[in-house]
Scaffold this motif. Structure first.
Motif, PDB file in Angstrom:
ATOM      1  N   GLY A   1       0.808  -1.207   0.000  1.00 15.41           N
ATOM      2  CA  GLY A   1       0.000   0.000   0.000  1.00 15.41           C
ATOM      3  C   GLY A   1       0.845   1.263   0.000  1.00 15.41           C
ATOM      4  O   GLY A   1       2.003   1.262  -0.413  1.00 15.41           O
ATOM      5  N   VAL A   2       0.210   2.359   0.483  1.00 12.49           N
ATOM      6  CA  VAL A   2       0.888   3.654   0.546  1.00 12.49           C
ATOM      7  C   VAL A   2       0.666   4.285   1.915  1.00 12.49           C
ATOM      8  O   VAL A   2      -0.332   4.037   2.577  1.00 12.49           O
ATOM      9  N   ASP A   3       1.630   5.088   2.333  1.00 11.87           N
ATOM     10  CA  ASP A   3       1.529   5.855   3.567  1.00 11.87           C
ATOM     11  C   ASP A   3       1.258   7.309   3.206  1.00 11.87           C
ATOM     12  O   ASP A   3       1.788   7.818   2.214  1.00 11.87           O
ATOM     13  N   VAL A   4       0.444   7.980   4.028  1.00 14.82           N
ATOM     14  CA  VAL A   4       0.049   9.358   3.758  1.00 14.82           C
ATOM     15  C   VAL A   4       0.529  10.258   4.885  1.00 14.82           C
ATOM     16  O   VAL A   4       0.320   9.965   6.056  1.00 14.82           O
TER      17      VAL A   4
ATOM     18  N   HIS B   1      -2.723   5.228   6.129  1.00 14.40           N
ATOM     19  CA  HIS B   1      -2.308   4.107   5.288  1.00 14.40           C
ATOM     20  C   HIS B   1      -3.479   3.687   4.403  1.00 14.40           C
ATOM     21  O   HIS B   1      -4.603   3.536   4.885  1.00 14.40           O
ATOM     22  N   TYR B   2      -3.215   3.526   3.118  1.00 18.04           N
ATOM     23  CA  TYR B   2      -4.226   3.128   2.135  1.00 18.04           C
ATOM     24  C   TYR B   2      -3.622   2.092   1.203  1.00 18.04           C
ATOM     25  O   TYR B   2      -2.411   1.916   1.153  1.00 18.04           O
ATOM     26  N   ARG B   3      -4.484   1.471   0.398  1.00 22.74           N
ATOM     27  CA  ARG B   3      -4.000   0.483  -0.586  1.00 22.74           C
ATOM     28  C   ARG B   3      -3.334   1.172  -1.772  1.00 22.74           C
ATOM     29  O   ARG B   3      -2.333   0.690  -2.282  1.00 22.74           O
ATOM     30  N   THR B   4      -3.934   2.307  -2.246  1.00 24.94           N
ATOM     31  CA  THR B   4      -3.394   3.001  -3.415  1.00 24.94           C
ATOM     32  C   THR B   4      -3.486   4.512  -3.217  1.00 24.94           C
ATOM     33  O   THR B   4      -4.254   4.987  -2.383  1.00 24.94           O
ATOM     34  N   ALA B   5      -2.748   5.256  -4.032  1.00 31.48           N
ATOM     35  CA  ALA B   5      -2.822   6.722  -3.990  1.00 31.48           C
ATOM     36  C   ALA B   5      -4.209   7.188  -4.447  1.00 31.48           C
ATOM     37  O   ALA B   5      -4.742   8.163  -3.916  1.00 31.48           O
ATOM     38  N   ASP B   6      -4.804   6.496  -5.411  1.00 28.92           N
ATOM     39  CA  ASP B   6      -6.155   6.855  -5.860  1.00 28.92           C
ATOM     40  C   ASP B   6      -7.175   6.705  -4.738  1.00 28.92           C
ATOM     41  O   ASP B   6      -8.121   7.489  -4.630  1.00 28.92           O
ATOM     42  N   ALA B   7      -6.993   5.693  -3.883  1.00 28.52           N
ATOM     43  CA  ALA B   7      -7.896   5.494  -2.750  1.00 28.52           C
ATOM     44  C   ALA B   7      -7.809   6.669  -1.770  1.00 28.52           C
ATOM     45  O   ALA B   7      -8.810   7.071  -1.175  1.00 28.52           O
ATOM     46  N   VAL B   8      -6.617   7.216  -1.605  1.00 27.69           N
ATOM     47  CA  VAL B   8      -6.441   8.391  -0.736  1.00 27.69           C
ATOM     48  C   VAL B   8      -7.258   9.553  -1.286  1.00 27.69           C
ATOM     49  O   VAL B   8      -8.008  10.212  -0.558  1.00 27.69           O
ATOM     50  N   LEU B   9      -7.135   9.802  -2.574  1.00 28.75           N
ATOM     51  CA  LEU B   9      -7.859  10.902  -3.209  1.00 28.75           C
ATOM     52  C   LEU B   9      -9.367  10.706  -3.087  1.00 28.75           C
ATOM     53  O   LEU B   9     -10.089  11.638  -2.723  1.00 28.75           O
ATOM     54  N   ARG B  10      -9.858   9.498  -3.357  1.00 26.89           N
ATOM     55  CA  ARG B  10     -11.302   9.231  -3.246  1.00 26.89           C
ATOM     56  C   ARG B  10     -11.801   9.472  -1.826  1.00 26.89           C
ATOM     57  O   ARG B  10     -12.858  10.066  -1.611  1.00 26.89           O
ATOM     58  N   ASP B  11     -11.045   9.015  -0.826  1.00 26.57           N
ATOM     59  CA  ASP B  11     -11.454   9.200   0.569  1.00 26.57           C
ATOM     60  C   ASP B  11     -11.449  10.682   0.949  1.00 26.57           C
ATOM     61  O   ASP B  11     -12.346  11.155   1.644  1.00 26.57           O
ATOM     62  N   LEU B  12     -10.461  11.422   0.477  1.00 25.37           N
ATOM     63  CA  LEU B  12     -10.398  12.862   0.756  1.00 25.37           C
ATOM     64  C   LEU B  12     -11.594  13.582   0.146  1.00 25.37           C
ATOM     65  O   LEU B  12     -12.199  14.447   0.787  1.00 25.37           O
ATOM     66  N   ILE B  13     -11.965  13.218  -1.070  1.00 23.33           N
ATOM     67  CA  ILE B  13     -13.127  13.838  -1.717  1.00 23.33           C
ATOM     68  C   ILE B  13     -14.394  13.516  -0.944  1.00 23.33           C
ATOM     69  O   ILE B  13     -15.215  14.394  -0.679  1.00 23.33           O
ATOM     70  N   ARG B  14     -14.567  12.241  -0.544  1.00 20.52           N
ATOM     71  CA  ARG B  14     -15.754  11.864   0.257  1.00 20.52           C
ATOM     72  C   ARG B  14     -15.779  12.626   1.568  1.00 20.52           C
ATOM     73  O   ARG B  14     -16.818  13.119   1.998  1.00 20.52           O
ATOM     74  N   HIS B  15     -14.623  12.733   2.208  1.00 20.17           N
ATOM     75  CA  HIS B  15     -14.530  13.452   3.485  1.00 20.17           C
ATOM     76  C   HIS B  15     -14.908  14.924   3.294  1.00 20.17           C
ATOM     77  O   HIS B  15     -15.618  15.491   4.114  1.00 20.17           O
ATOM     78  N   GLY B  16     -14.456  15.530   2.206  1.00 15.96           N
ATOM     79  CA  GLY B  16     -14.783  16.923   1.923  1.00 15.96           C
ATOM     80  C   GLY B  16     -16.274  17.129   1.727  1.00 15.96           C
ATOM     81  O   GLY B  16     -16.837  18.122   2.165  1.00 15.96           O
ATOM     82  N   ARG B  17     -16.927  16.181   1.068  1.00 15.50           N
ATOM     83  CA  ARG B  17     -18.385  16.275   0.872  1.00 15.50           C
ATOM     84  C   ARG B  17     -19.116  16.201   2.192  1.00 15.50           C
ATOM     85  O   ARG B  17     -20.064  16.921   2.430  1.00 15.50           O
ATOM     86  N   ARG B  18     -18.665  15.297   3.073  1.00 12.86           N
ATOM     87  CA  ARG B  18     -19.319  15.171   4.383  1.00 12.86           C
ATOM     88  C   ARG B  18     -19.122  16.422   5.219  1.00 12.86           C
ATOM     89  O   ARG B  18     -20.033  16.898   5.859  1.00 12.86           O
TER      90      ARG B  18
END
Length: 103
Positions: A51-54, A65-82
Motif C-alpha cells: 500500500g501507501v503511507d500518507v 495508510h491506504y492500498r493506493t494513492a487513488d484510494a487516498v484521493l477518493r477518501d479525501l473527496i468523500r470526506h470533503g463532501r461530508r
C-alpha cells in the motif's frame, strides 16, 4: 525530491493527485494557487510492505495508510463532501418525555 513546476489546474475538481516520482505522489487543493504552500494537502509514498503511507499536511482526521494513492484521493473527496454539509442530516427519533410514576 523533484520540484514540480506550476501548472494549469483542471477545472471542476477540488483536489489534484500528482505523481512526483516512481513511489511518491502529492495531493494539491485546486482552489489554492500552486505557488502557495497551503495548496499541498498530502504527501503519499509507497509503503515498505504494502500500500501507501500518507503524510497529511493539515489535520483532516483520515487514515495514514491506504492500498493506493487513488484510494487516498477518493477518501479525501468523500470526506470533503461530508464536512461541507452536502449530505442529508441523520434523523434523530423524537419521543415524548416519560411521565413520573408510569413504567
Amino acid at each position: 525530491m523533484v520540484m514540480l513546476e506550476p501548472q494549469a489546474r483542471p477545472t471542476g475538481r477540488q483536489y489534484d493527485l500528482q505523481r512526483v516520482d516512481q513511489s511518491t505522489w502529492i495531493i494539491r487543493d485546486a482552489h489554492v494557487p500552486t505557488s502557495d504552500a497551503r495548496s499541498l494537502v498530502a504527501c503519499i509514498s509507497q509503503a515498505p510492505l504494502d500500500g501507501v503511507d500518507v503524510l497529511w499536511l493539515n489535520p483532516v482526521g483520515l487514515p495514514t495508510h491506504y492500498r493506493t494513492a487513488d484510494a487516498v484521493l477518493r477518501d479525501l473527496i468523500r470526506h470533503g463532501r461530508r464536512s461541507t454539509g452536502t449530505t442529508r442530516p441523520i434523523p434523530i427519533p423524537h419521543r415524548p418525555p416519560v411521565k413520573p410514576g408510569r413504567r
